[in-house]
Design a protein around this motif. Structure first.
Motif, PDB file in Angstrom:
ATOM      1  N   CYS A 175      58.436  60.632  28.899  1.00  0.00           N
ATOM      2  CA  CYS A 175      59.599  61.371  28.404  1.00  0.00           C
ATOM      3  C   CYS A 175      60.527  60.530  27.537  1.00  0.00           C
ATOM      4  CB  CYS A 175      60.377  61.972  29.572  1.00  0.00           C
ATOM      5  SG  CYS A 175      59.499  63.339  30.378  1.00  0.00           S
ATOM      6  N   ASN A 176      60.427  59.202  27.610  1.00  0.00           N
ATOM      7  CA  ASN A 176      61.234  58.362  26.722  1.00  0.00           C
ATOM      8  C   ASN A 176      60.810  58.519  25.270  1.00  0.00           C
ATOM      9  OD1 ASN A 176      63.041  57.194  28.520  1.00  0.00           O
ATOM     10  ND2 ASN A 176      61.622  55.577  29.095  1.00  0.00           N
ATOM     11  N   GLY A 177      59.589  58.969  25.057  1.00  0.00           N
ATOM     12  CA  GLY A 177      59.129  59.247  23.704  1.00  0.00           C
ATOM     13  C   GLY A 177      58.748  58.032  22.888  1.00  0.00           C
ATOM     14  N   ALA A 178      58.654  56.874  23.526  1.00  0.00           N
ATOM     15  CA  ALA A 178      58.326  55.648  22.793  1.00  0.00           C
ATOM     16  C   ALA A 178      56.856  55.614  22.409  1.00  0.00           C
ATOM     17  CB  ALA A 178      58.665  54.423  23.627  1.00  0.00           C
ATOM     18  N   THR A 179      56.573  55.269  21.171  1.00  0.00           N
ATOM     19  CA  THR A 179      55.183  55.189  20.719  1.00  0.00           C
ATOM     20  C   THR A 179      54.447  54.030  21.363  1.00  0.00           C
ATOM     21  OG1 THR A 179      53.757  55.084  18.753  1.00  0.00           O
ATOM     22  CG2 THR A 179      55.770  53.773  18.707  1.00  0.00           C
ATOM     23  N   SER A 180      55.198  53.045  21.889  1.00  0.00           N
ATOM     24  CA  SER A 180      54.584  51.869  22.512  1.00  0.00           C
ATOM     25  C   SER A 180      54.269  52.072  23.995  1.00  0.00           C
ATOM     26  CB  SER A 180      55.504  50.657  22.360  1.00  0.00           C
ATOM     27  OG  SER A 180      56.763  50.910  22.959  1.00  0.00           O
ATOM     28  N   ALA A 181      54.592  53.237  24.547  1.00  0.00           N
ATOM     29  CA  ALA A 181      54.354  53.487  25.971  1.00  0.00           C
ATOM     30  C   ALA A 181      52.874  53.326  26.296  1.00  0.00           C
ATOM     31  CB  ALA A 181      54.838  54.883  26.341  1.00  0.00           C
ATOM     32  N   ASP A 182      52.551  52.467  27.262  1.00  0.00           N
ATOM     33  CA  ASP A 182      51.152  52.172  27.561  1.00  0.00           C
ATOM     34  C   ASP A 182      50.405  53.362  28.146  1.00  0.00           C
ATOM     35  OD1 ASP A 182      50.757  49.340  26.836  1.00  0.00           O
ATOM     36  OD2 ASP A 182      52.330  48.978  28.293  1.00  0.00           O
ATOM     37  N   SER A 183      51.111  54.273  28.794  1.00  0.00           N
ATOM     38  CA  SER A 183      50.431  55.433  29.376  1.00  0.00           C
ATOM     39  C   SER A 183      50.171  56.531  28.351  1.00  0.00           C
ATOM     40  CB  SER A 183      51.269  56.017  30.521  1.00  0.00           C
ATOM     41  OG  SER A 183      52.493  56.556  30.032  1.00  0.00           O
ATOM     42  N   ALA A 184      50.916  56.530  27.248  1.00  0.00           N
ATOM     43  CA  ALA A 184      50.918  57.679  26.348  1.00  0.00           C
ATOM     44  C   ALA A 184      49.595  57.941  25.652  1.00  0.00           C
ATOM     45  CB  ALA A 184      52.029  57.516  25.312  1.00  0.00           C
ATOM     46  N   SER A 185      48.980  56.911  25.055  1.00  0.00           N
ATOM     47  CA  SER A 185      47.729  57.139  24.337  1.00  0.00           C
ATOM     48  C   SER A 185      46.615  57.556  25.292  1.00  0.00           C
ATOM     49  CB  SER A 185      47.318  55.891  23.548  1.00  0.00           C
ATOM     50  OG  SER A 185      47.238  54.759  24.388  1.00  0.00           O
ATOM     51  N   THR A 186      46.620  56.983  26.501  1.00  0.00           N
ATOM     52  CA  THR A 186      45.627  57.381  27.495  1.00  0.00           C
ATOM     53  C   THR A 186      45.826  58.832  27.902  1.00  0.00           C
ATOM     54  OG1 THR A 186      45.391  55.141  28.360  1.00  0.00           O
ATOM     55  CG2 THR A 186      44.762  56.930  29.819  1.00  0.00           C
ATOM     56  N   MET A 187      47.064  59.227  28.149  1.00  0.00           N
ATOM     57  CA  MET A 187      47.343  60.620  28.525  1.00  0.00           C
ATOM     58  C   MET A 187      46.971  61.578  27.404  1.00  0.00           C
ATOM     59  SD  MET A 187      48.473  60.712  31.646  1.00  0.00           S
ATOM     60  CE  MET A 187      49.667  62.000  32.019  1.00  0.00           C
ATOM     61  N   CYS A 188      47.127  61.133  26.158  1.00  0.00           N
ATOM     62  CA  CYS A 188      46.722  61.978  25.029  1.00  0.00           C
ATOM     63  C   CYS A 188      45.208  62.181  25.017  1.00  0.00           C
ATOM     64  CB  CYS A 188      47.173  61.341  23.717  1.00  0.00           C
ATOM     65  SG  CYS A 188      48.946  61.509  23.370  1.00  0.00           S
TER      66      CYS A 188
ATOM     67  N   MET B  96      40.822  54.497  34.126  1.00  0.00           N
ATOM     68  CA  MET B  96      41.373  54.086  32.836  1.00  0.00           C
ATOM     69  C   MET B  96      42.896  54.198  32.837  1.00  0.00           C
ATOM     70  SD  MET B  96      40.629  55.863  29.175  1.00  0.00           S
ATOM     71  CE  MET B  96      41.588  55.513  27.717  1.00  0.00           C
ATOM     72  N   LEU B  97      43.443  55.275  33.426  1.00  0.00           N
ATOM     73  CA  LEU B  97      44.889  55.450  33.485  1.00  0.00           C
ATOM     74  C   LEU B  97      45.512  54.386  34.385  1.00  0.00           C
ATOM     75  CD1 LEU B  97      47.474  57.006  32.846  1.00  0.00           C
ATOM     76  CD2 LEU B  97      46.943  58.525  34.766  1.00  0.00           C
ATOM     77  N   GLY B  98      44.864  54.117  35.521  1.00  0.00           N
ATOM     78  CA  GLY B  98      45.365  53.088  36.411  1.00  0.00           C
ATOM     79  C   GLY B  98      45.418  51.724  35.752  1.00  0.00           C
ATOM     80  N   GLU B  99      44.395  51.423  34.965  1.00  0.00           N
ATOM     81  CA  GLU B  99      44.347  50.132  34.262  1.00  0.00           C
ATOM     82  C   GLU B  99      45.393  50.081  33.148  1.00  0.00           C
ATOM     83  OE1 GLU B  99      40.319  50.103  33.010  1.00  0.00           O
ATOM     84  OE2 GLU B  99      39.526  49.831  35.037  1.00  0.00           O
ATOM     85  N   ALA B 100      45.636  51.213  32.503  1.00  0.00           N
ATOM     86  CA  ALA B 100      46.626  51.243  31.420  1.00  0.00           C
ATOM     87  C   ALA B 100      48.029  50.977  31.947  1.00  0.00           C
ATOM     88  CB  ALA B 100      46.572  52.587  30.695  1.00  0.00           C
ATOM     89  N   VAL B 101      48.432  51.682  33.000  1.00  0.00           N
ATOM     90  CA  VAL B 101      49.799  51.505  33.504  1.00  0.00           C
ATOM     91  C   VAL B 101      49.956  50.183  34.234  1.00  0.00           C
ATOM     92  CG1 VAL B 101      50.171  53.986  33.642  1.00  0.00           C
ATOM     93  CG2 VAL B 101      49.361  52.762  35.670  1.00  0.00           C
ATOM     94  N   ASP B 102      48.845  49.553  34.599  1.00  0.00           N
ATOM     95  CA  ASP B 102      48.915  48.252  35.245  1.00  0.00           C
ATOM     96  C   ASP B 102      49.212  47.141  34.241  1.00  0.00           C
ATOM     97  OD1 ASP B 102      48.786  46.915  37.757  1.00  0.00           O
ATOM     98  OD2 ASP B 102      46.875  46.017  37.178  1.00  0.00           O
ATOM     99  N   GLN B 103      49.265  47.495  32.953  1.00  0.00           N
ATOM    100  CA  GLN B 103      49.584  46.519  31.910  1.00  0.00           C
ATOM    101  C   GLN B 103      51.045  46.602  31.483  1.00  0.00           C
ATOM    102  OE1 GLN B 103      46.577  46.053  28.748  1.00  0.00           O
ATOM    103  NE2 GLN B 103      45.276  47.463  29.881  1.00  0.00           N
ATOM    104  N   VAL B 104      51.812  47.449  32.166  1.00  0.00           N
ATOM    105  CA  VAL B 104      53.232  47.602  31.838  1.00  0.00           C
ATOM    106  C   VAL B 104      54.042  46.512  32.538  1.00  0.00           C
ATOM    107  CG1 VAL B 104      55.254  49.095  31.978  1.00  0.00           C
ATOM    108  CG2 VAL B 104      52.984  50.095  31.566  1.00  0.00           C
ATOM    109  N   GLY B 105      54.806  45.752  31.785  1.00  0.00           N
ATOM    110  CA  GLY B 105      55.736  44.784  32.354  1.00  0.00           C
ATOM    111  C   GLY B 105      55.141  43.898  33.420  1.00  0.00           C
ATOM    112  N   GLY B 106      55.971  43.575  34.418  1.00  0.00           N
ATOM    113  CA  GLY B 106      55.544  42.768  35.554  1.00  0.00           C
ATOM    114  C   GLY B 106      55.519  43.620  36.810  1.00  0.00           C
ATOM    115  N   PRO B 107      55.191  43.024  37.963  1.00  0.00           N
ATOM    116  CA  PRO B 107      55.105  43.782  39.208  1.00  0.00           C
ATOM    117  C   PRO B 107      56.388  44.527  39.571  1.00  0.00           C
ATOM    118  CG  PRO B 107      54.121  41.613  39.478  1.00  0.00           C
ATOM    119  CD  PRO B 107      54.787  41.615  38.136  1.00  0.00           C
ATOM    120  N   GLN B 108      57.531  43.901  39.338  1.00  0.00           N
ATOM    121  CA  GLN B 108      58.806  44.560  39.678  1.00  0.00           C
ATOM    122  C   GLN B 108      58.992  45.829  38.874  1.00  0.00           C
ATOM    123  OE1 GLN B 108      58.433  41.390  38.732  1.00  0.00           O
ATOM    124  NE2 GLN B 108      59.677  39.970  39.959  1.00  0.00           N
ATOM    125  N   ILE B 109      58.656  45.762  37.573  1.00  0.00           N
ATOM    126  CA  ILE B 109      58.783  46.936  36.713  1.00  0.00           C
ATOM    127  C   ILE B 109      57.805  48.018  37.163  1.00  0.00           C
ATOM    128  CG2 ILE B 109      58.427  47.826  34.375  1.00  0.00           C
ATOM    129  CD1 ILE B 109      60.977  46.257  34.649  1.00  0.00           C
TER     130      ILE B 109
END
Length: 306
Positions: free
Chosen positions: A116-129, A92-105
């Motif tokens: 650590c950026n603290g953004a509520t939109s961070a794709d990893s954050a809700s999964t990590m919670c 689930m975590l792997g799939e979540a972070v795989d939705q961030v930006g494009g391949p370069q990002i």
């Protein structure tokens, strides 16, 4: 050009801490996919940057003797997605972070930076919670551990001190063993899009595969910080998956715990609709992954695939 005062390439974690402590206006940079944007836009202009990008001890995924999975903070998203241990225990975590930006990002951005950026939109954050991950910080006073659910203090703000380095994330065995889940992201387009809303659902069923033993529900962009909906979780724990009210109870309870806002991406009203709908979809998919018969609930919504 980027308006920075100085750039320091740290050789070790202690070296980075020393540099941060020596220059109070400095901040950590690893992949730089967020920090450099803030500098370019003027929000962090004139600051000194302390790079931890080439500190190898901050990269990789390991498992401790008790089964705790340790993800080092400077591990890139692409490495997390493709790591055998993540694929086996934390897909689930792997799939979540795989939705961030494009391949370069994804080849550059790191889990530590995303959290650590603290953004509520961070794709990893809700999964990590929903994984009850523990953030490991190191500073001049030593190492301290903070549950990720207590890590955020406001929009773009966390408990991490300026002179502390996030060195790793720990995920206890009981949070991933026999627990299954999904991360659902809604955006205006399917790729390279900041989440309009993100929803993470994790479920553990009893051995009978008919009763919910453990439930986890987390959201991004449903409040000023990533959040967990503890009441919604409690409402369905111990319930039969064939209970006609299961999906309604879960989704409606979530609405009582969120606090979305209107923005140029979506109105508050639309986000409330998404919060309810994604809770239903996520619960159904998590039950199916856990080996349950989500369609055995005669009143369960037959939701179309995304």
């Amino acid at each position: 050009m980027f308006d920075i005062q100085s750039f320091y390439e740290a050789k070790t974690v202690d070296d980075a801490i020393m540099a941060l402590n020596a220059y109070p206006n400095s901040e950590v940079i690893s992949g730089g996919t967020d920090v450099l944007i803030r500098v370019r836009e003027g929000r962090d202009a004139g600051k000194s940057l302390v790079s931890i990008h080439n500190i190898e001890t901050l990269k990789g995924v390991e498992m401790e003797e008790d089964g705790t999975i340790v993800i080092k903070s400077a591990t890139s998203f692409s490495h997390i997605t493709n790591h055998p241990m993540i694929k086996r225990y934390l897909p689930m975590l792997g799939e979540a972070v795989d939705q961030v930006g494009g391949p370069q990002i994804r080849n550059t951005a790191t889990l530590g930076g995303n959290i650590c950026n603290g953004a509520t939109s961070a794709d990893s954050a809700s999964t990590m919670c929903t994984l009850n991950a523990i953030v490991v910080l190191k500073g001049p006073e030593g190492i301290r551990e903070v549950p990720v659910t207590q890590f955020y203090t406001g929009p773009g703000k966390t408990v991490r001190k300026q002179n502390e380095i996030c060195i790793a994330f720990k995920i206890p065995k009981e949070e991933y063993e026999n627990v299954y889940g999904v991360y659902l992201k809604y955006g205006k387009r399917k790729s390279m899009e900041i989440a309009t809303l993100g929803c993470a659902v994790r479920i553990q069923l009893e051995e009978d595969k008919e009763t919910i033993k453990k439930a986890r529900l987390g959201y991004g962009v449903a409040a000023p910080t990533p959040i967990r909906c503890y009441q919604a979780e409690k409402e369905i724990e111990g319930k039969k998956i064939s209970d006609p009210a299961l999906y309604d109870v879960f989704a409606k309870s979530a609405l009582l715990e969120v606090n979305p806002r209107s923005s140029w991406r979506a109105s508050k009203e639309f986000r409330l609709q998404l919060i309810e709908e994604l809770a239903r979809r996520g619960l159904k998919k998590a039950i199916l992954l856990a080996g349950g018969d989500a369609n055995g609930n005669p009143f369960a919504p037959m939701l179309p695939e995304e």
